[in-house]
Design a protein around this motif. Structure first.
Motif, mmCIF file in Angstrom:
data_model
loop_
_atom_site.group_PDB
_atom_site.id
_atom_site.type_symbol
_atom_site.label_atom_id
_atom_site.label_comp_id
_atom_site.label_asym_id
_atom_site.label_seq_id
_atom_site.Cartn_x
_atom_site.Cartn_y
_atom_site.Cartn_z
ATOM 1 N N TRP A 61 0.970 -1.190 -0.150
ATOM 2 C CA TRP A 61 -0.009 -0.075 -0.044
ATOM 3 C C TRP A 61 0.787 1.337 -0.018
ATOM 4 O O TRP A 61 1.973 1.141 0.283
ATOM 5 C CB TRP A 61 -1.022 0.193 1.186
ATOM 6 N N SER A 78 -3.992 3.729 -0.477
ATOM 7 C CA SER A 78 -4.298 3.020 -1.739
ATOM 8 C C SER A 78 -5.170 2.047 -1.213
ATOM 9 O O SER A 78 -5.981 1.154 -2.065
ATOM 10 C CB SER A 78 -3.043 2.681 -2.607
ATOM 11 N N ASP A 79 -5.068 1.256 -0.280
ATOM 12 C CA ASP A 79 -5.427 -0.221 0.317
ATOM 13 C C ASP A 79 -5.640 0.122 1.900
ATOM 14 O O ASP A 79 -4.582 -0.238 2.640
ATOM 15 C CB ASP A 79 -4.684 -1.217 -0.001
ATOM 16 N N ALA A 82 -4.874 -3.152 3.970
ATOM 17 C CA ALA A 82 -3.240 -3.599 4.054
ATOM 18 C C ALA A 82 -2.796 -2.384 5.094
ATOM 19 O O ALA A 82 -1.828 -2.871 6.055
ATOM 20 C CB ALA A 82 -2.810 -3.499 2.668
ATOM 21 N N PRO A 137 -11.351 -2.925 2.458
ATOM 22 C CA PRO A 137 -10.415 -3.202 1.417
ATOM 23 C C PRO A 137 -10.318 -2.086 0.342
ATOM 24 O O PRO A 137 -11.503 -1.454 0.221
ATOM 25 C CB PRO A 137 -10.749 -4.541 1.045
ATOM 26 N N GLY A 138 -9.239 -1.649 -0.196
ATOM 27 C CA GLY A 138 -9.197 -0.892 -1.246
ATOM 28 C C GLY A 138 -8.955 0.841 -0.850
ATOM 29 O O GLY A 138 -8.576 0.918 0.420
ATOM 30 N N PRO A 139 -9.136 1.583 -1.877
ATOM 31 C CA PRO A 139 -8.590 2.985 -1.576
ATOM 32 C C PRO A 139 -9.690 3.603 -0.670
ATOM 33 O O PRO A 139 -10.786 3.250 -0.554
ATOM 34 C CB PRO A 139 -8.671 3.747 -2.987
ATOM 35 N N SER A 143 -9.302 11.167 -2.888
ATOM 36 C CA SER A 143 -8.706 10.802 -4.228
ATOM 37 C C SER A 143 -8.392 12.025 -5.355
ATOM 38 O O SER A 143 -7.908 11.731 -6.169
ATOM 39 C CB SER A 143 -9.630 9.709 -4.779
ATOM 40 N N ASN A 160 -0.641 1.312 -8.900
ATOM 41 C CA ASN A 160 -0.077 0.405 -8.244
ATOM 42 C C ASN A 160 1.366 0.201 -8.538
ATOM 43 O O ASN A 160 1.917 1.034 -9.325
ATOM 44 C CB ASN A 160 -0.856 -0.817 -8.487
#
Length: 181
Positions: A61, A78-79, A82, A137-139, A143, A160
């Motif tokens: 991440w 970004s994650d 994570a 999970p994810g962003p 943004s 990524n």
């Protein structure tokens, strides 16, 4: 036998000046909160210009924190799931960013699992815990925090791999960032 894999982090500050961007690597050992990170960024600022704090855990991440003068920091991760497994990621995943009230996490702080009242313990059948539900999970985050600097929402969400180098390339400061890696 356990693997001896070492988690590799990279952290840097990019401060915008009238002559371009100036980068410095930064130690996060003394940074415990987002406010500490924002203060560190403000110290690197020239005339209250924009400072970007980059944090990256290799192949897992990355996070960007934007500090403009005394304004509240803007954050993109970004994650989130994570990052939640990382001590540095936890700095960025504030209650506000996760959309929860600070007291929502009280049960986890005192380790209450519902068995104190004689309720049966939950089976370990992959039911989500309150913590899992709170960190998607994810962003997550803003943004569009780099849109005015040439990295639009769509571009940021698509990053990524070596995302920080791609951001630096878009900002025109790849050499400056690479000098502190």
């Amino acid at each position: 036998m356990t693997s001896g894999r070492v988690t590799v982090y990279f952290a840097a500050l990019l401060a915008r000046t009238e002559d371009g961007w100036v980068a410095s690597d930064t130690e996060l050992d003394d940074v415990e909160t987002l406010a500490d990170l924002a203060d560190l960024a403000r110290e690197a600022s020239v005339d209250d210009d924009t400072v970007l704090a980059f944090i990256e855990q290799e192949d897992a991440w990355f996070g960007v924190v934007r500090v403009d003068g005394e304004e509240d920091p803007r954050i993109y991760v970004s994650d989130a799931a994570a990052a939640a497994r990382s001590s540095y990621g936890e700095i960025l995943l504030t209650d506000e960013l996760l959309g929860r009230e600070p007291e929502d996490d009280l049960d986890s702080l005192v380790n209450l699992d519902g068995t104190e009242d004689g309720e049966p313990e939950r089976e370990a059948d992959n039911e989500p815990t309150a913590g899992d539900e709170a960190v998607p999970p994810g962003p997550i985050g803003d943004s569009e925090l780099l849109s005015d600097l040439g990295v639009g929402q769509k571009d940021l969400l698509a990053l990524n791999g070596d995302a920080l180098s791609e951001i630096a390339d878009a900002l025109g400061c790849t050499d400056v960032l690479e000098a502190v890696r």
